[in-house]
Design a protein around this motif. Structure first.
Motif, PDB file in Angstrom:
ATOM      1  N   PRO A  31      54.553  20.936  78.900  1.00 48.31           N
ATOM      2  CA  PRO A  31      54.296  19.719  79.046  1.00 48.31           C
ATOM      3  C   PRO A  31      53.556  19.027  78.178  1.00 48.31           C
ATOM      4  O   PRO A  31      52.992  20.022  77.074  1.00 48.31           O
ATOM      5  CB  PRO A  31      53.533  19.530  80.505  1.00 48.31           C
ATOM      6  N   GLY A  32      53.013  18.003  77.865  1.00 45.17           N
ATOM      7  CA  GLY A  32      52.270  17.670  76.898  1.00 45.17           C
ATOM      8  C   GLY A  32      50.812  17.113  77.734  1.00 45.17           C
ATOM      9  O   GLY A  32      50.880  15.607  78.453  1.00 45.17           O
ATOM     10  N   VAL A  90      52.258  32.331  86.031  1.00 46.20           N
ATOM     11  CA  VAL A  90      53.469  31.801  84.560  1.00 46.20           C
ATOM     12  C   VAL A  90      53.175  33.296  83.641  1.00 46.20           C
ATOM     13  O   VAL A  90      54.263  33.169  82.729  1.00 46.20           O
ATOM     14  CB  VAL A  90      51.892  31.253  83.816  1.00 46.20           C
ATOM     15  N   MET A  91      52.403  34.208  83.993  1.00 46.15           N
ATOM     16  CA  MET A  91      52.340  35.771  83.763  1.00 46.15           C
ATOM     17  C   MET A  91      53.882  36.859  83.275  1.00 46.15           C
ATOM     18  O   MET A  91      54.503  36.782  82.669  1.00 46.15           O
ATOM     19  CB  MET A  91      50.890  36.522  83.799  1.00 46.15           C
ATOM     20  N   GLU A 136      49.621  45.186  75.340  1.00 40.65           N
ATOM     21  CA  GLU A 136      50.368  46.629  74.327  1.00 40.65           C
ATOM     22  C   GLU A 136      51.936  46.627  74.354  1.00 40.65           C
ATOM     23  O   GLU A 136      51.398  47.285  72.871  1.00 40.65           O
ATOM     24  CB  GLU A 136      49.918  47.734  75.536  1.00 40.65           C
ATOM     25  N   ARG A 137      52.387  45.705  74.684  1.00 40.51           N
ATOM     26  CA  ARG A 137      54.389  45.591  74.373  1.00 40.51           C
ATOM     27  C   ARG A 137      53.989  45.072  72.696  1.00 40.51           C
ATOM     28  O   ARG A 137      54.748  44.854  71.859  1.00 40.51           O
ATOM     29  CB  ARG A 137      55.025  45.483  75.422  1.00 40.51           C
ATOM     30  N   GLY A 138      53.187  44.141  73.379  1.00 39.38           N
ATOM     31  CA  GLY A 138      52.564  42.602  72.529  1.00 39.38           C
ATOM     32  C   GLY A 138      53.753  41.447  73.240  1.00 39.38           C
ATOM     33  O   GLY A 138      54.946  41.425  72.609  1.00 39.38           O
ATOM     34  N   VAL A 139      52.547  40.397  73.348  1.00 40.36           N
ATOM     35  CA  VAL A 139      53.814  39.373  73.530  1.00 40.36           C
ATOM     36  C   VAL A 139      53.969  38.335  72.167  1.00 40.36           C
ATOM     37  O   VAL A 139      52.964  38.132  71.465  1.00 40.36           O
ATOM     38  CB  VAL A 139      51.672  38.371  74.585  1.00 40.36           C
ATOM     39  N   ASP A 140      54.511  37.004  73.254  1.00 44.32           N
ATOM     40  CA  ASP A 140      54.471  36.045  72.084  1.00 44.32           C
ATOM     41  C   ASP A 140      53.073  35.331  71.047  1.00 44.32           C
ATOM     42  O   ASP A 140      52.966  34.660  71.899  1.00 44.32           O
ATOM     43  CB  ASP A 140      55.298  35.557  72.801  1.00 44.32           C
ATOM     44  N   PRO A 141      53.415  35.839  70.023  1.00 49.65           N
ATOM     45  CA  PRO A 141      52.024  35.071  69.512  1.00 49.65           C
ATOM     46  C   PRO A 141      52.330  33.225  69.240  1.00 49.65           C
ATOM     47  O   PRO A 141      51.020  32.931  69.130  1.00 49.65           O
ATOM     48  CB  PRO A 141      52.088  35.720  68.302  1.00 49.65           C
ATOM     49  N   ALA A 142      53.299  33.159  69.256  1.00 42.66           N
ATOM     50  CA  ALA A 142      53.464  31.592  69.285  1.00 42.66           C
ATOM     51  C   ALA A 142      53.486  30.834  70.394  1.00 42.66           C
ATOM     52  O   ALA A 142      53.807  29.915  70.607  1.00 42.66           O
ATOM     53  CB  ALA A 142      54.563  31.313  68.511  1.00 42.66           C
ATOM     54  N   PHE A 143      53.215  31.805  71.129  1.00 47.69           N
ATOM     55  CA  PHE A 143      53.358  30.692  72.365  1.00 47.69           C
ATOM     56  C   PHE A 143      52.209  30.497  73.423  1.00 47.69           C
ATOM     57  O   PHE A 143      51.787  30.398  74.672  1.00 47.69           O
ATOM     58  CB  PHE A 143      54.009  31.623  73.849  1.00 47.69           C
ATOM     59  N   ASP A 149      51.658  26.171  73.952  1.00 47.68           N
ATOM     60  CA  ASP A 149      52.464  26.462  75.023  1.00 47.68           C
ATOM     61  C   ASP A 149      52.767  27.215  76.750  1.00 47.68           C
ATOM     62  O   ASP A 149      52.651  25.721  77.364  1.00 47.68           O
ATOM     63  CB  ASP A 149      54.686  26.388  74.728  1.00 47.68           C
ATOM     64  N   GLY A 150      51.891  28.017  76.601  1.00 45.14           N
ATOM     65  CA  GLY A 150      51.690  28.730  77.578  1.00 45.14           C
ATOM     66  C   GLY A 150      50.403  27.805  78.722  1.00 45.14           C
ATOM     67  O   GLY A 150      50.594  27.540  79.227  1.00 45.14           O
ATOM     68  N   LEU A 151      50.025  27.410  77.451  1.00 46.86           N
ATOM     69  CA  LEU A 151      48.687  26.762  78.262  1.00 46.86           C
ATOM     70  C   LEU A 151      48.720  25.484  78.620  1.00 46.86           C
ATOM     71  O   LEU A 151      48.355  24.761  79.538  1.00 46.86           O
ATOM     72  CB  LEU A 151      46.831  26.573  76.865  1.00 46.86           C
TER      73      LEU A 151
END
Length: 786
Positions: A193-194, A255-256, A360-367, A370-372
Motif C-alpha cells: 500500500p502507498g 507480517v513476520m 541472524e540468518r539475514g532479513v531482506d535489507p530492501a524490504f 514495503d514491510g513498514l
C-alpha cells in the motif's frame, strides 16, 4: 516454519493439493517434517439446532436441551448461559473425542437427567479461548452438516524445516516463490500500500551503532484501538504455533511469518525523548517481554530512549514499552540488524526468539519501506488511527551483488545437463537477474539471498529446482588391475583397536570434542577455544578423552547400569596439533554376585592394565618391550596408577583417577581409566603389508624357575626385563608366577622359557644361561634364594 495451505495460496496461484505441495517442497530442499489437518479431529461435530431449553429440575445453572443434529430430537444437559431455543450451535454425540477437554463423550446421567453428548464452546474445540458460552452459528448453517466443512476448517498445516542458509524462506511468501520456481504455480506479487502519512513523526529516531544497526525506520500511528485481531489472523497465527495476544502484537507477528520481516511496536506513552539504536552500556539490564532480566554488554545493540534500553535489538522487546489494551498510539520500528551481531548476542544471553531466528540468518535489507507500509495498513484497517510520515535513519546494505553465471557447471558440478535457457528461466523465477552474454554472464543476486556467493551456489539453485532425483547414477572410474588398499596405517590401527575392544566386552562411546572450561582446566587447560561455540559449556577443545567418558559413565550409572565398560577412539587437541587417542573407563561391578564369588567385585588398576596391553598389542605396539613406570601424572592417583612406555615415549597411562579430578567430573565410585596415545606407537620396521610366514621352532622349549629375594623398592617389571636381557637369543619369555613376603624378605619367583635354535641344549649350556640370569638379577640387588 509452520503455515496452512490456504495461507500459502494467498501468495501462490495453484490448484495443487497438500500432498503435492509437501512432495515438491521436500524435492527442492525444503524438508517437510509433518503435514496435519486439525479439521480431521472436528469432523464428527455437527451443526445442531436447539429445539427447546428447559430449566434442569435439580440444578439452577443447568438447562435440559432438546436438540436436532439431523437425526431427530436428542436430549442434552448444558450449562452454557447463552443456550436458548432456536439457536444453532455445534454438537458432539456419544463416542466423540473433544480435543480441548481431552475426553471422549458418552451417554451420561447428570443430576438425574440423561444427557446424550454436549453442545461445545470454542475452547473445547481448540478454536479460541472463549468458554463463557457455546458456539453460536449463523441461521443459514445446514443442520446435520459437519461443522468442520461448514466453517471451512479443512486446511492442511505444513511444518517445514528451514536450513540456516535459507533466510528467504522464513516467510510464507518466500516459500511460495520457491514453489513457483519449481513449476507448482504462479507467484502472486506483493500488494504494497502507498501510505504517505498526514503529519511528521514527532519522535526523533537516530542510530549511534551503525555497525550493529545500519538502518532504522519508524513512524507513529495515533488514535488507534488495540482490541482483538480478526478471526482469520488468529486462525493463521495458531496454525503457525503463535498465541494471539492483541491486534498490534498479532499484526507484527503475522507480517513476520508472512514475509519473514520482524518488527516492533512501542507504546508511545512509555517513551521519553529520542529513540536510538546504540550499543548497551556496561552493567545495563533489561526486563524482556518474557519477564526475565538480562545483563547486557557493550557488544550488544539495544533500542533505547532517554530513560534507558527498551529492546534487545533484533531479538526481543522490553516489558516496559510493550503495548497493552489501553495503548492508543504506537511507534512502529522496522530495522536492519547485522546478522553476526544478533547471533553473538543471542548466544551470550542464551535467548531465542522468532525475530532472532530471522535476523541472524539475514532479513531482506530492501524490504524496510514495503514491510513498514504493509504493517501500517493492517493497523489502520484493524485498529484504526492516523499514520505519520516515515522517519528513516541510516541505510540498509542493498548494494547489488554480482556473481559469475557459468551454465556449463550444471553438468560438471551438479551432474545434470540443463539447457542454458532453462537455467536462466529458473534463476529469474527465483528473483535473479541475468546480464551479459557471449560467455560472460553475470547473475545479479536478489536482496533476499545473502547466501549466494559464487557460481557454485547458482548451480545448486538450478539443480535443486530441476530435481536431485534427475541426477544419473554413474559409477566412478576404476583403475585396471587388483584394487589397492586405501586405508592408512592409522586407520587400520583404529579398526583393529575397535575390534579388540569390542571382543573384550567394551562398549564404544562417541562424545563431543568440546568440553567446558572447568573440565579442560583439570587436564592443564585447552589449547584451542571456539569463537562460535554451540554453548558456553562446549567451548573448549578437549585435551583428554576422560571428561566425556566420565559423563557417559555417570549417565549410565544414573539409569541403573551396574557394569560400565566404555572406550572411545578419538582425538585430543593440544598446542602442537591433534593427537589420536584411545580412552577407556571402567566403573561399577566387574562381575555380578554369585555363589562362587559372593559379593560383586569392583574394577581396579590391574583391569585397566589388562585392557591397555590387549589394545596396544592389537595396535601393533611391542608389548613385550614396554617399560612400566609408577605414577602416571597429576591427573592420576599417585599410588594407584602407572604408565607404559618405550624409553622417553609414553604409550599409555592407566589406573585410578586422582580423587580431586574424580570428584570434579562426578565419576562413579571406583572408576578406573586409561588413555592410549596412538601417535607414540612406533611404526613397524617391515613396511610390507603381507604377514611373514609362520615358522614354528623345530625343537621343544624348556623352562627353568628362579626365586630371588629382592629389595622392596625393586619393581617386578625391572627384574623380569633384566632376566630376559641375560640372553636375548635363547630366552624367549619370562614371567613372575609367585610373590611371597617371608621372614627373609620379599621373594619373587620367575619362570624363564628357553628356546633352542639349531640343537638341543646341554646341561652345561643351560647352566651357563642360568648363571647369566642370576648375575643380571644380582646387579639389581636381588639374591638367589637357597
Amino acid at each position: 516454519m509452520k503455515f496452512s495451505l490456504s495461507w500459502l495460496k494467498d501468495h501462490l496461484e495453484t490448484d495443487a493439493d497438500a500432498t503435492t505441495v509437501a512432495e515438491t517442497l521436500t524435492r527442492i530442499g525444503l524438508e517437510v517434517e509433518q503435514v496435519t489437518n486439525p479439521a480431521e479431529a472436528l469432523k464428527p461435530f455437527k451443526v445442531a439446532r436447539v429445539l427447546s431449553a428447559e430449566r434442569h429440575p435439580q440444578a439452577d445453572k443447568l438447562q435440559v436441551l432438546s436438540i436436532d443434529a439431523g437425526d431427530g430430537p436428542m436430549q442434552v444437559v448444558c450449562g452454557a448461559p447463552n443456550a436458548r431455543a432456536g439457536m444453532l450451535g455445534v454438537f458432539g454425540g456419544p463416542g466423540t473425542y473433544v480435543p480441548g477437554s481431552d475426553m471422549t463423550l458418552k451417554q451420561a446421567t447428570i443430576r438425574g437427567v440423561e444427557s446424550n453428548g454436549m453442545m461445545c464452546s470454542a475452547r473445547e474445540l481448540q478454536l479460541g479461548e472463549d468458554h463463557d458460552g457455546i458456539i453460536e452459528l449463523s441461521a443459514d448453517a445446514p443442520i446435520g452438516m459437519s461443522y468442520a466443512d461448514f466453517a471451512g476448517l479443512d486446511d492442511a498445516l505444513f511444518d517445514v524445516a528451514i536450513t540456516p542458509n535459507r533466510q528467504d524462506c522464513m516467510g510464507v511468501h518466500g516459500i511460495a516463490r520457491d514453489l513457483a520456481a519449481a513449476g507448482l504455480g504462479t507467484l502472486k506479487p506483493i500488494a504494497v500500500p502507498g501510505i504517505e502519512g498526514s503529519y511528521d513523526n514527532p519522535i526523533e529516531i537516530r542510530i549511534e551503532d551503525p555497525e550493529g544497526c545500519p538502518a532504522f525506520y519508524g513512524r507513529m500511528v495515533r488514535g488507534l484501538t488495540n482490541g482483538a485481531s480478526p478471526e482469520w489472523m488468529q486462525r493463521r497465527l495458531k496454525a503457525a504455533g503463535q498465541r494471539p495476544i492483541s491486534a498490534l502484537v498479532d499484526i507484527t507477528n503475522y507480517v513476520m511469518l508472512d514475509h519473514g520481516r520482524p518488527s516492533h511496536a512501542y507504546d508511545v506513552k512509555t517513551l521519553s525523548g529520542a529513540v536510538v539504536a546504540r550499543r548497551a552500556t556496561e552493567g545495563e539490564t533489561i526486563v524482556a517481554l518474557n519477564e526475565k532480566d538480562y545483563a547486557l554488554t557493550p557488544e550488544m545493540t539495544v533500542i533505547a530512549d532517554d530513560n534507558g534500553a527498551h529492546d534487545i535489538g533484533g531479538i526481543m522487546g522490553g516489558e516496559h514499552s510493550g503495548v497493552s489494551p489501553d495503548t492508543d498510539q504506537v511507534l512502529l520500528e522496522i530495522a536492519y540488524f547485522t546478522p553476526e551481531r544478533i547471533a553473538r548476542t543471542g548466544q551470550a544471553l542464551t535467548l531465542t526468539s522468532d525475530a532472532r531466528s530471522r535476523f541472524e540468518r539475514g532479513v531482506d535489507p530492501a524490504f524496510l519501506d514495503d514491510g513498514l507500509a504493509i504493517i501500517t495498513q493492517l493497523i489502520l484497517d484493524i485498529c484504526g488511527g492516523e499514520a505519520s510520515r516515515v522517519t528513516r535513519a541510516g541505510s540498509p546494505p542493498v548494494e547489488a551483488k554480482r556473481v559469475a553465471f557459468l551454465p556449463e557447471r550444471a553438468a560438471t558440478l551438479g551432474g545434470i545437463d540443463v539447457p542454458e535457457a532453462e537455467q536462466v528461466a529458473i534463476l529469474k523465477r527465483l528473483g535473479f537477474t541475468i546480464e551479459g552474454g557471449n560467455g560472460d554472464h553475470k547473475a545479479i543476486v536478489p536482496s533476499w539471498r545473502r547466501d549466494i556467493d559464487g557460481s557454485a551456489d547458482l548451480v545448486e539453485e538450478v539443480v535443486r529446482i530441476v530435481g536431485y532425483d534427475n541426477i544419473v547414477s554413474t559409477a566412478l572410474p576404476r583403475a585396471d588391475g587388483v584394487a589397492k588398499a586405501t586405508a592408512t596405517r592409522g586407520q587400520m590401527m583404529e579398526r583393529r583397536i575397535r575390534r579388540a575392544a569390542a571382543a573384550r566386552g567394551l562398549d564404544e562411546a562417541i562424545n563431543w570434542s568440546f568440553i567446558s572450561g572447568a573440565e579442560a582446566d583439570l587436564f592443564g587447560g585447552a589449547a584451542h577455544i571456539l569463537a562460535n561455540p554451540i554453548s558456553e559449556e562446549m567451548k573448549h577443545m578437549r585435551p583428554s578423552l576422560i571428561p566425556g567418558l566420565a559423563a557417559a559413565a555417570r549417565r549410565n550409572a544414573d539409569r541403573g547400569a551396574s557394569m560400565i565398560r566404555l572406550f572411545e577412539v578419538g582425538r585430543r587437541y593440544l598446542a602442537d596439533g591433534e593427537k589420536p587417542t584411545v580412552g577407556l573407563l571402567l566403573a561399577g561391578e566387574r562381575n555380578a554376585r554369585g555363589w562362587q564369588d559372593g559379593k560383586p567385585a569392583g574394577f581396579d588398576a590391574y583391569d585397566a592394565k589388562a585392557d591397555v596391553l590387549a589394545l596396544l598389542e592389537a595396535a601393533g605396539a611391542p608389548v613385550a618391550n614396554l617399560q612400566l613406570t609408577m605414577d602416571a601424572g597429576p591427573t592420576w592417583h599417585p599410588g594407584r596408577s602407572a604408565k607404559l612406555g618405550l624409553g622417553s615415549k609414553v604409550l599409555a597411562a592407566f589406573g585410578e583417577l586422582h580423587p580431586r579430578l574424580a570428584k570434579a567430573l562426578d565419576a562413579p565410585a571406583g572408576t578406573v581409566a586409561a588413555e592410549l596415545y596412538l601417535d607414540m606407537i612406533p611404526a613397524p620396521r617391515n613396511a610390507e603389508r603381507a604377514r611373514t610366514a609362520f615358522a614354528p621352532p623345530t625343537l621343544q622349549p624348556l623352562t627353568r624357575d628362579f626365586a630371588f629375594l629382592v629389595p622392596a623398592e625393586l619393581s617386578a617389571d625391572a627384574l623380569v626385563r633384566a632376566v630376559r636381557g641375560a640372553d636375548k637369543a635363547l630366552i624367549t619369555a619370562a614371567r613372575v608366577f609367585d610373590r611371597y613376603p617371608g621372614e627373609q624378605g620379599l621373594s619373587l619367583a620367575i619362570e624363564v622359557m628357553l628356546q633352542p635354535v639349531d640343537k638341543s641344549l646341554t646341561e652345561a649350556e643351560i647352566g651357563e644361561v642360568s648363571g647369566r640370569i642370576v648375575a643380571a638379577a644380582v646387579k639389581l640387588g636381588a639374591i638367589m634364594r637357597s
